[in-house]
Design an enzyme around this catalytic site. Structure first.
Site, PDB file in Angstrom:
ATOM      1  N   LYS A 195       0.856  -1.175   0.000  1.00 27.67           N
ATOM      2  CA  LYS A 195       0.000   0.000   0.000  1.00 27.67           C
ATOM      3  C   LYS A 195       0.904   1.241   0.000  1.00 27.67           C
ATOM      4  O   LYS A 195       1.398   1.640   1.051  1.00 27.67           O
ATOM      5  CB  LYS A 195      -0.884   0.001   1.246  1.00 27.67           C
ATOM      6  CG  LYS A 195      -2.261   0.671   1.050  1.00 27.67           C
ATOM      7  CD  LYS A 195      -2.219   2.123   0.710  1.00 27.67           C
ATOM      8  CE  LYS A 195      -1.868   2.961   1.932  1.00 27.67           C
ATOM      9  NZ  LYS A 195      -1.737   4.400   1.551  1.00 27.67           N
ATOM     10  N   GLU A 245       9.166   1.231  11.317  1.00 29.75           N
ATOM     11  CA  GLU A 245      10.174   2.298  11.213  1.00 29.75           C
ATOM     12  C   GLU A 245       9.402   3.613  11.278  1.00 29.75           C
ATOM     13  O   GLU A 245       8.681   3.952  10.339  1.00 29.75           O
ATOM     14  CB  GLU A 245      10.965   2.179   9.922  1.00 29.75           C
ATOM     15  CG  GLU A 245      11.774   0.895   9.861  1.00 29.75           C
ATOM     16  CD  GLU A 245      12.693   0.860   8.657  1.00 29.75           C
ATOM     17  OE1 GLU A 245      13.459  -0.103   8.563  1.00 29.75           O
ATOM     18  OE2 GLU A 245      12.659   1.798   7.832  1.00 29.75           O
ATOM     19  N   CYS A 295      13.296  10.830   7.702  1.00 35.26           N
ATOM     20  CA  CYS A 295      13.048  10.460   9.106  1.00 35.26           C
ATOM     21  C   CYS A 295      14.307  10.581   9.939  1.00 35.26           C
ATOM     22  O   CYS A 295      14.266  10.817  11.130  1.00 35.26           O
ATOM     23  CB  CYS A 295      12.545   9.027   9.168  1.00 35.26           C
ATOM     24  SG  CYS A 295      13.750   7.891   8.476  1.00 35.26           S
ATOM     25  N   GLU A 352       8.100  16.178  15.872  1.00 33.33           N
ATOM     26  CA  GLU A 352       8.692  16.018  14.552  1.00 33.33           C
ATOM     27  C   GLU A 352       7.980  16.945  13.573  1.00 33.33           C
ATOM     28  O   GLU A 352       6.757  16.903  13.445  1.00 33.33           O
ATOM     29  CB  GLU A 352       8.550  14.572  14.092  1.00 33.33           C
ATOM     30  CG  GLU A 352       9.088  14.326  12.690  1.00 33.33           C
ATOM     31  CD  GLU A 352       8.855  12.909  12.242  1.00 33.33           C
ATOM     32  OE1 GLU A 352       7.682  12.468  12.193  1.00 33.33           O
ATOM     33  OE2 GLU A 352       9.851  12.216  11.960  1.00 33.33           O
TER      34      GLU A 352
HETATM   35  N1  LIG Z   1      11.879   5.367  10.548  1.00 36.58           N
HETATM   36  C1  LIG Z   1      11.974   5.404   9.238  1.00 36.58           C
HETATM   37  O1  LIG Z   1      12.775   4.699   8.606  1.00 36.58           O
HETATM   38  C2  LIG Z   1      11.078   6.333   8.484  1.00 36.58           C
HETATM   39  C3  LIG Z   1      11.320   6.508   7.120  1.00 36.58           C
HETATM   40  C4  LIG Z   1      10.505   7.410   6.403  1.00 36.58           C
HETATM   41  C5  LIG Z   1       9.472   8.095   7.031  1.00 36.58           C
HETATM   42  N2  LIG Z   1       9.263   7.890   8.352  1.00 36.58           N
HETATM   43  C6  LIG Z   1       8.218   8.631   9.030  1.00 36.58           C
HETATM   44  O2  LIG Z   1       7.044   8.700   8.182  1.00 36.58           O
HETATM   45  C7  LIG Z   1       6.389   9.947   8.391  1.00 36.58           C
HETATM   46  C8  LIG Z   1       6.145  10.633   7.063  1.00 36.58           C
HETATM   47  O3  LIG Z   1       5.508   9.719   6.180  1.00 36.58           O
HETATM   48  P1  LIG Z   1       3.921   9.747   6.022  1.00 36.58           P
HETATM   49  O4  LIG Z   1       3.388  11.120   6.223  1.00 36.58           O
HETATM   50  O5  LIG Z   1       3.573   9.018   4.763  1.00 36.58           O
HETATM   51  O6  LIG Z   1       3.458   8.861   7.255  1.00 36.58           O
HETATM   52  P2  LIG Z   1       1.962   8.441   7.578  1.00 36.58           P
HETATM   53  O7  LIG Z   1       2.039   7.681   8.836  1.00 36.58           O
HETATM   54  O8  LIG Z   1       1.033   9.582   7.471  1.00 36.58           O
HETATM   55  O9  LIG Z   1       1.537   7.422   6.374  1.00 36.58           O
HETATM   56  C9  LIG Z   1       2.350   6.325   6.083  1.00 36.58           C
HETATM   57  C10 LIG Z   1       1.491   5.292   5.365  1.00 36.58           C
HETATM   58  O10 LIG Z   1       0.540   4.791   6.275  1.00 36.58           O
HETATM   59  C11 LIG Z   1      -0.751   4.814   5.680  1.00 36.58           C
HETATM   60  N3  LIG Z   1      -1.731   4.934   6.765  1.00 36.58           N
HETATM   61  C12 LIG Z   1      -2.100   6.059   7.409  1.00 36.58           C
HETATM   62  N4  LIG Z   1      -3.017   5.777   8.369  1.00 36.58           N
HETATM   63  C13 LIG Z   1      -3.219   4.422   8.320  1.00 36.58           C
HETATM   64  C14 LIG Z   1      -4.049   3.503   9.035  1.00 36.58           C
HETATM   65  N5  LIG Z   1      -4.849   3.912  10.021  1.00 36.58           N
HETATM   66  N6  LIG Z   1      -4.008   2.177   8.703  1.00 36.58           N
HETATM   67  C15 LIG Z   1      -3.192   1.751   7.704  1.00 36.58           C
HETATM   68  N7  LIG Z   1      -2.390   2.568   6.975  1.00 36.58           N
HETATM   69  C16 LIG Z   1      -2.397   3.888   7.296  1.00 36.58           C
HETATM   70  C17 LIG Z   1      -0.692   5.980   4.736  1.00 36.58           C
HETATM   71  O11 LIG Z   1      -1.703   5.891   3.745  1.00 36.58           O
HETATM   72  C18 LIG Z   1       0.713   5.835   4.174  1.00 36.58           C
HETATM   73  O12 LIG Z   1       0.731   4.888   3.128  1.00 36.58           O
HETATM   74  C19 LIG Z   1       7.310  10.759   9.297  1.00 36.58           C
HETATM   75  O13 LIG Z   1       6.867  10.671  10.635  1.00 36.58           O
HETATM   76  C20 LIG Z   1       8.655  10.064   9.183  1.00 36.58           C
HETATM   77  O14 LIG Z   1       9.452  10.230  10.316  1.00 36.58           O
HETATM   78  C21 LIG Z   1      10.049   7.027   9.104  1.00 36.58           C
HETATM   79  N1  LIG Z   2      15.312   2.874   5.697  1.00 41.75           N
HETATM   80  C1  LIG Z   2      16.237   3.702   5.137  1.00 41.75           C
HETATM   81  C2  LIG Z   2      16.125   5.077   5.142  1.00 41.75           C
HETATM   82  C3  LIG Z   2      15.098   5.760   5.803  1.00 41.75           C
HETATM   83  C4  LIG Z   2      14.904   7.090   5.588  1.00 41.75           C
HETATM   84  C5  LIG Z   2      13.874   7.819   6.222  1.00 41.75           C
HETATM   85  O1  LIG Z   2      13.319   8.837   5.778  1.00 41.75           O
HETATM   86  C6  LIG Z   2      17.418   3.101   4.474  1.00 41.75           C
HETATM   87  O2  LIG Z   2      18.343   3.855   4.080  1.00 41.75           O
HETATM   88  O3  LIG Z   2      17.414   1.851   4.348  1.00 41.75           O
END
Ligand SMILES: NC(=O)c1ccc[n+]([C@@H]2O[C@H](COP(=O)([O-])OP(=O)(O)OC[C@H]3O[C@@H](n4cnc5c(N)ncnc54)[C@H](O)[C@@H]3O)[C@@H](O)[C@H]2O)c1
Ligand SMILES: N/C(=C\C=C\C=O)C(=O)O
Length: 487
Positions: A179, A255, A289, A391
């Site tokens: 998804k 993550e 992130c 964040e």
């Molecule tokens: N730790 C990591 O490696 C990492 C990497 C990239 C982004 N992030 C985090 O992601 C966030 C930004 O991405 P975003 O805005 O897409 O995150 P988000 O949580 O808004 O959405 C992520 C995904 O989850 C889906 N989603 C949302 N609510 C849901 C539910 N109730 N049930 C199932 N699916 C659901 C969304 O449609 C999307 O595909 C930031 O907080 C960032 O820190 C973390």
């Molecule tokens: N998971 C990884 C990066 C995450 C980036 C977050 O925005 C990666 O480099 O494998």
């Protein structure tokens, strides 16, 4: 089979359009890219059933060597269509061409190659024992795929982060229902074309497009026939997904968000530290992130460092993401821009010193409707400020002074998150003590976002559950079965 216009679902090797559709817009100029099919509950059910069926078909019977060969073919397929993947990612996210072509798409291929090689070369354990009757017995472990994996992805590094999950999942013999984020449907659809081209059996890789709550995301996490979920996104979303996965006791790999510190000691390589913090704060317009939103600089160099950071931020040129010289793009959407600008306003209301930015850049007419904000640096806020606690996920950071190493550690660890840190010092003792004392999943010393895909990647505390990368991914994408034979 030619993909229909826009961004349909991909189920059991076929394109499936939905009656309900929503717009996908280019964040650089708000132009319409195409319509996205929003998967219904029935579509998600069909995708899960196709993934289940594929496990019982040729895919489930395929040797590790053949699977690994196919994974390499997928990687080669991505690189063969490199320009299409880069163009799709740039249009979906607004990120500069330079980033999509140097990071996102190459990592999309590397994530398949990496795990194709891991699964071929990782041994499992065996133990000989004497049974109570004095006879011998032999124990050995085998790794078996978990089954159908739900993969839910964010919008900031769409191809990189989706394949970081799909690569190991498929290499380990699972099937997936992906998804993608509603903001960035394109590269998941393009990858489906590659899967068909290289001969990955139907049902192994499925894509259901849509939103989260009350849409494809929630339909997927509520589906009883999914064996495990791997999620990357906001911590709050992680809580919702974890709650849904709990019904039926499905394991999760998470993550999540972060509020990552950057710690700069007075003995650092000053120019390297300035460049490193600029990159960690403003790369991908702060939508990473692992990015640094809290910078702590040792007092003797604080003023000089802030001035250098200001100069660096003001040298960034927001521009057309397709222009190869552009190094600063828009945010992913008007909605996210509104969230980030809300924090910009809040900083001013709380009396922050705005070192640079804090608003919206003047853009040429062609880009005037894009989701643009200025790279921004603040000082002078208390650690209790929401700007320091929450964040923001934008091109902004707060810089504060510290005096002692103890203070730096206390400041850095004072957060509910624990994803990453970047530390700049020439003292080897300081470096190792920081690596030992900072409560994060990844601690970079004199570097940032330097990635060896064999290492454990993931967050501590509210930044995640589990580790992925190298052999660590096998812990989540396989089950270890022990076989005990009485000899
Ligand atoms: N730790 C990591 O490696 C990492 C990497 C990239 C982004 N992030 C985090 O992601 C966030 C930004 O991405 P975003 O805005 O897409 O995150 P988000 O949580 O808004 O959405 C992520 C995904 O989850 C889906 N989603 C949302 N609510 C849901 C539910 N109730 N049930 C199932 N699916 C659901 C969304 O449609 C999307 O595909 C930031 O907080 C960032 O820190 C973390
Ligand atoms: N998971 C990884 C990066 C995450 C980036 C977050 O925005 C990666 O480099 O494998």
């Amino acid at each position: 089979m030619t993909r229909p216009a826009g961004f349909p679902n991909f189920i059991d090797g076929r394109w499936v359009e939905s009656a309900r559709r929503f717009e996908n817009r280019n964040p650089a100029d708000n132009s319409l890219i195409g319509m996205v099919s929003e998967a219904s509950r029935a579509d998600v059910d069909a995708a899960v059933r196709a993934a289940r069926a594929a496990l019982d078909g040729p895919w489930g019977k395929m040797s590790i060597a053949k699977r690994a060969e196919l994974m390499h073919a997928v990687a080669d397929g991505i690189m063969a269509r490199f320009d299409e993947f880069v163009a799709a990612e740039v249009a979906d996210t607004g990120k500069p061409y330079a980033m999509a072509s140097h990071l996102d798409v190459p990592r999309g291929a590397a994530n398949f190659k990496m795990f194709a090689d891991v699964v071929k070369n990782v041994a499992t354990e065996s133990f000989e024992m004497v049974a109570p009757d004095g006879g011998d017995a032999l124990n050995y472990a085998v790794r078996v795929p978990k089954g159908v994996i739900g993969v839910i992805c964010p919008w900031n590094l769409p191809l990189l982060l989706m394949t970081w999950k799909v690569g190991p999942a498929l290499a380990c013999g699972n099937t997936v229902v992906v998804k993608p984020s509603e903001e960035t449907p394109a590269t998941a659809a393009l990858l489906a074309e590659v899967m068909n081209e290289v001969g990955v059996p139907p049902g192994v890789y499925n894509v259901v497009q849509g939103h989260g709550q009350d849409s494809a995301g929630a339909f997927l996490t509520a589906h009883p026939d999914v064996d495990a979920y791997t999620f990357t996104g906001e911590t709050g979303t992680g809580e919702a997904i974890m709650a849904a996965a709990a019904r039926g006791i499905r394991p999760v790999s998470m993550e999540l968000g972060g509020k990552n510190p950057g710690i700069v000691f007075a003995d650092c390589d000053f120019d390297a530290a300035v460049a490193g913090i600029l990159r960690s704060a403003f790369f991908n317009s702060g939508q990473v992130c692992l990015g640094t939103e809290r910078v702590y600089v040792q007092r003797p160099i604080f003023e000089r460092f802030v001035a250098a950071l200001k100069a660096g931020a003001e040298a960034m040129r927001p521009g057309d993401p397709n222009d190869k010289d552009t190094n600063f793009g828009p945010l992913v959407s008007q909605e996210h821009r509104g969230k980030v600008l809300g924090y910009y306003r809040r900083a001013a209301e709380e009396g922050a010193t705005v070192v640079t930015g804090g608003g919206v850049p003047d853009m040429p007419a062609a880009l005037a409707n894009g989701a643009w904000v200025q790279p921004t640096i603040w000082t002078g806020l208390p650690e209790s400020s929401a700007l320091i606690r929450e964040e923001i996920f934008g091109p902004c950071c707060h810089v504060a002074p510290f005096d002692t190493e103890e203070q730096a550690v206390a400041l850095a660890n004072d957060t509910r998150y624990g994803l990453a840190a970047t530390v700049w010092t020439k003292d080897v003792g300081t470096a190792h003590r920081m690596g030992k004392r900072l409560k994060v999943g990844i601690c970079w010393i004199n570097s940032w976002f330097l990635r060896d895909l064999r290492t454990a990647f993931g967050g501590a505390r509210q930044s995640g559950i589990g580790r992925e990368g190298g052999v660590h991914s096998l812990e989540f994408y396989t089950e270890l079965r022990n076989v005990c034979i009485k000899l």
